[in-house]
Motif scaffolding. Structure first.
Motif, PDB file in Angstrom:
ATOM      1  N   ALA A 113       0.829  -1.204   0.000  1.00 24.61           N
ATOM      2  CA  ALA A 113       0.000   0.000   0.000  1.00 24.61           C
ATOM      3  C   ALA A 113       0.862   1.251   0.000  1.00 24.61           C
ATOM      4  N   SER A 114       1.955   1.223   0.779  1.00 22.38           N
ATOM      5  CA  SER A 114       2.854   2.367   0.839  1.00 22.38           C
ATOM      6  C   SER A 114       3.535   2.604  -0.507  1.00 22.38           C
ATOM      7  N   ALA A 115       3.924   1.526  -1.177  1.00 20.89           N
ATOM      8  CA  ALA A 115       4.570   1.657  -2.488  1.00 20.89           C
ATOM      9  C   ALA A 115       3.629   2.313  -3.486  1.00 20.89           C
ATOM     10  N   HIS A 116       2.347   1.986  -3.396  1.00 18.56           N
ATOM     11  CA  HIS A 116       1.370   2.602  -4.291  1.00 18.56           C
ATOM     12  C   HIS A 116       1.186   4.075  -3.951  1.00 18.56           C
ATOM     13  N   SER A 117       1.062   4.370  -2.653  1.00 18.42           N
ATOM     14  CA  SER A 117       0.836   5.757  -2.229  1.00 18.42           C
ATOM     15  C   SER A 117       2.000   6.657  -2.614  1.00 18.42           C
ATOM     16  N   ASN A 118       3.213   6.121  -2.541  1.00 18.93           N
ATOM     17  CA  ASN A 118       4.410   6.912  -2.823  1.00 18.93           C
ATOM     18  C   ASN A 118       4.835   6.843  -4.285  1.00 18.93           C
ATOM     19  N   ASN A 119       4.044   6.130  -5.090  1.00 24.10           N
ATOM     20  CA  ASN A 119       4.411   5.948  -6.497  1.00 24.10           C
ATOM     21  C   ASN A 119       5.810   5.367  -6.657  1.00 24.10           C
ATOM     22  N   ALA A 120       6.194   4.508  -5.696  1.00 21.40           N
ATOM     23  CA  ALA A 120       7.537   3.930  -5.731  1.00 21.40           C
ATOM     24  C   ALA A 120       7.657   2.833  -6.771  1.00 21.40           C
ATOM     25  N   GLN A 121       6.531   2.220  -7.135  1.00 25.59           N
ATOM     26  CA  GLN A 121       6.542   1.142  -8.120  1.00 25.59           C
ATOM     27  C   GLN A 121       5.304   1.265  -8.995  1.00 25.59           C
ATOM     28  N   THR A 122       5.372   0.634 -10.133  1.00 33.21           N
ATOM     29  CA  THR A 122       4.191   0.556 -10.980  1.00 33.21           C
ATOM     30  C   THR A 122       3.233  -0.458 -10.362  1.00 33.21           C
ATOM     31  N   PRO A 123       1.948  -0.433 -10.731  1.00 34.90           N
ATOM     32  CA  PRO A 123       1.011  -1.430 -10.198  1.00 34.90           C
ATOM     33  C   PRO A 123       1.474  -2.861 -10.437  1.00 34.90           C
ATOM     34  N   ALA A 124       2.002  -3.136 -11.637  1.00 35.93           N
ATOM     35  CA  ALA A 124       2.489  -4.491 -11.915  1.00 35.93           C
ATOM     36  C   ALA A 124       3.633  -4.860 -10.974  1.00 35.93           C
ATOM     37  N   GLN A 125       4.538  -3.922 -10.734  1.00 38.71           N
ATOM     38  CA  GLN A 125       5.655  -4.186  -9.820  1.00 38.71           C
ATOM     39  C   GLN A 125       5.157  -4.388  -8.392  1.00 38.71           C
TER      40      GLN A 125
END
Length: 257
Positions: free
Chosen positions: A109-121
């Motif tokens: 969830a944090s990776a999504h919020s921070n745009n750290a990865q693409t959805p696939a990643q």
């Protein structure tokens, strides 16, 4: 006078002749008595020896039974201690798996919020991280839940990767998501806004394509349909997660946090 004398002499001779026989009879009788006494003594000693042997055998059997009882008691204690150890291990490893599980979901969830990865990643990383959680010695319902989360994340990763790859191949281009975050989560239902928002965080970022080719339209339609299935799947998984968390707390005293 002479006749009387003769009779007396005859009696004396008869008595003298009977004395050895009487002595022999007396001696024989005494011998028989002695033999009978010895036989009685032998039999008594034999009975006493038999009684001692029986007593010894009984004592040995009692000792053997006591040793067996004690061995069984020790085995029961050992098994009880082993069950307690296994239960303690189960609780500890279940608690650790639950902690790792929640941490993995929070990281996604944090990776999504921070745009750290693409959805696939994000889905790929989520599936990989869930795969590192040991499941053999934990609560079976939790193990099944983690496996189901991982399978769904893998499917989402494959769908997202395939869609993005084909989009690039078609050179259709993409624009920003039309549904993101909690808006996507609301599609699951309104019963649990926090859960639905989490689903939206994981599955948000749908892309809408620019282009009108037939293949692209089919790709877009297929992607959106499969995405709706994934949204429902993740929603169901989060519902199960809440139920499993409640059971872990009730059964093992494991904190929900």
């Amino acid at each position: 006078m002479q006749k009387t004398t003769l009779l007396t002499l005859a009696a004396i001779v008869a008595i003298a002749a009977g004395i050895p026989s009487l002595a022999l009879w007396h001696h024989t009788d005494q011998t028989n008595q002695n033999l009978a006494a010895l036989e009685a003594q032998r039999k008594e000693e034999a009975r006493a020896e038999t009684a001692r042997q029986q007593q010894l055998e009984q004592e040995l059997e009692t000792a053997r039974q006591e040793a067996v009882r004690r061995e069984q008691e020790l085995e029961q204690q050992r098994q009880a201690a082993e069950r307690q150890r296994q239960q303690a291990d189960l609780v500890n490893q279940t608690a650790e798996a639950w902690r790792q599980f929640n941490q993995t979901l929070d990281t996604a969830a944090s990776a999504h919020s921070n745009n750290a990865q693409t959805p696939a990643q994000i889905f790929g990383t989520l599936a990989a991280d869930l795969g590192t959680i040991p499941l053999t010695q934990i609560d079976p319902e939790l193990a099944t839940l983690i496996n189901d989360f991982r399978s769904t994340a893998l499917e989402a990763h494959q769908i997202k990767t395939h869609y993005t790859t084909r989009m690039q191949e078609l050179d259709a281009g993409v624009v920003n998501a039309s549904k993101t975050g909690c808006e996507v989560g609301r599609m699951v239902g309104e019963n649990n806004s926090l859960r639905n928002c989490m689903v939206g965080v994981l599955l948000g970022g749908f892309v809408s394509a620019v282009g009108a080719s037939e293949e692209f339209n089919q790709l877009q339609t297929s992607y959106e349909a499969r995405s709706q299935v994934l949204i429902q799947a993740f929603g169901d998984l989060y519902g199960r997660k809440e139920a499993v968390g409640d059971r872990l707390q009730t059964t093992y005293g494991i904190s929900l946090s």
